[in-house]
Design an enzyme around this catalytic site. Structure first.
Site, PDB file in Angstrom:
ATOM      1  N   ASP A   1     -10.433   4.754  -2.280  1.00 36.75           N
ATOM      2  CA  ASP A   1      -9.242   5.310  -3.017  1.00 36.75           C
ATOM      3  C   ASP A   1      -9.615   6.033  -4.366  1.00 36.75           C
ATOM      4  OD1 ASP A   1      -9.975   3.333  -4.928  1.00 36.75           O
ATOM      5  OD2 ASP A   1      -7.929   3.020  -5.515  1.00 36.75           O
TER       6      ASP A   1
ATOM      7  N   GLU B   1       0.685  -1.248   0.134  1.00 30.31           N
ATOM      8  CA  GLU B   1      -0.008   0.105  -0.073  1.00 30.31           C
ATOM      9  C   GLU B   1       0.850   1.306  -0.046  1.00 30.31           C
ATOM     10  OE1 GLU B   1      -2.851  -0.228  -0.769  1.00 30.31           O
ATOM     11  OE2 GLU B   1      -3.884  -1.865  -0.291  1.00 30.31           O
TER      12      GLU B   1
ATOM     13  N   TYR C   1      -6.736   6.194   3.471  1.00 29.04           N
ATOM     14  CA  TYR C   1      -7.110   5.068   2.553  1.00 29.04           C
ATOM     15  C   TYR C   1      -6.111   3.859   3.158  1.00 29.04           C
ATOM     16  CZ  TYR C   1      -5.841   1.727  -0.809  1.00 29.04           C
ATOM     17  OH  TYR C   1      -5.556   0.533  -1.594  1.00 29.04           O
TER      18      TYR C   1
END
Length: 302
Positions: A145, A44, A127
DNA sequence: GAACCGTGGTG
DNA sequence: TCACCAAGGTT
């Protein structure tokens, strides 16, 4: 539940999303069962503004070198910045290293599963915190997102683009999530995936979109609501370019420091060069000592 | 909320 | 060619 959603005037988006995802999901490393929370977290970080295809090889190398947060925390920040290579936004490497230290010190080396604990880590925002909680641990939260925001803006609101991220996005996503956490996780992933490969920013492939029948934007004739984002600043001649050039020199030389005077000495704008170096030092991405410049934490010899 | 932060692929 | 775009976050 479906009846309830329809009473609220909301078409059921979850069911077609789940079906579509089952057939079309890309086989990405971090979706493999048992990939692990650390792997998900690293992925991520890398995926923040960097395309999937560029991330994959770097992710594998990173996890091979640092299989746990504690392993990364034990190394110098300089090594994180160096390993980051040309992924861009190198402060993410620094932040990832800091997060690893925080995980070691505050969470016994275990990536936390609680959203608030994740949010408290360096470099983790709305996020990423939810993505880790949901995709690594199966918690039930909205994960939103830029892809998801675009999908919802179009399908639900009938707008071509979404505005800036907000609490409303999380609420909108929550409204379409199934109750069961595993199903909710799939819907979260499916909305992102749809935005990434079908409901794209430029040329959406509505002919193959599972939501086409219920899409408000399509029904309205694809109005261009273009409340568009600000134009990205020109890169050529920018401070970012100068910073990138400086950091590339440091990466290529590491672990050796570089003579300050020799760092991009031929840069067209000397003032900009100096400011770039100063700002990198201020950001913790470089260190100056004795006329030498190095990545952070690489001890300058002597 | 706007500006800023890298780098490479693409239509 | 070049502006746009890419699983954001921080200031």
């Amino acid at each position: 539940m479906l009846a309830e959603l329809r009473l609220n005037g909301m078409p059921d988006l979850a069911t077609p999303l789940i079906a579509w995802y089952g057939e079309n999901a890309r086989d990405l490393p971090w979706r493999r069962p048992g990939f692990g929370a650390w792997g998900v977290l690293v992925s991520e970080f890398m995926l923040q503004q960097t395309p999937v295809t560029r991330v994959i090889p770097h992710l594998q190398a990173w996890l091979m070198r640092w299989p746990t947060p504690t392993a990364l925390a034990a190394d110098a920040p300089a090594e994180a910045v160096r390993q980051w290579a040309n992924l861009g936004y190198p402060r993410r490497a620094l932040w990832l290293h800091r997060a690893a230290v925080e995980i070691r010190d505050r969470h016994s080396g275990v990536v936390p599963r609680d959203v608030d604990a994740l949010l408290a880590l360096t470099g983790i925002g709305d996020y990423t915190a939810r993505a880790v909680a949901v995709f690594a641990y199966g918690e039930r939260h909205p994960v939103v997102d830029t892809n998801t925001r675009r999908v919802l803006s179009r399908a639900v609101d009938g707008r071509s683009q979404s505005g800036s991220p907000s609490r409303r996005d999380l609420d909108a996503m929550t409204r379409i999530l199934p109750e069961h956490p595993a199903d909710a996780a799939i819907v979260n992933a499916a909305a992102m995936e749809l935005g990434a490969v079908v409901c794209t920013a430029r040329a959406p492939k509505c002919k193959v979109c599972p939501l086409a029948d219920q899409c408000a934007w399509r029904a309205a004739g694809y109005p261009d609501t273009g409340d568009g984002r600000r134009r990205q600043a020109r890169y050529e001649g920018s401070n970012r370019q100068a910073r990138g050039a400086v950091l590339k020199v440091l990466r290529d030389a590491a672990p050796q420091p570089v003579d300050l005077a020799q760092v991009i000495a031929d840069w067209p704008d000397a003032l900009q060069r100096d400011r770039a170096i100063d700002s990198l030092i201020a950001d913790g991405l470089a260190e100056a000592s004795g006329g030498l410049l190095s990545l952070p934490g690489h001890r300058v010899a002597g």
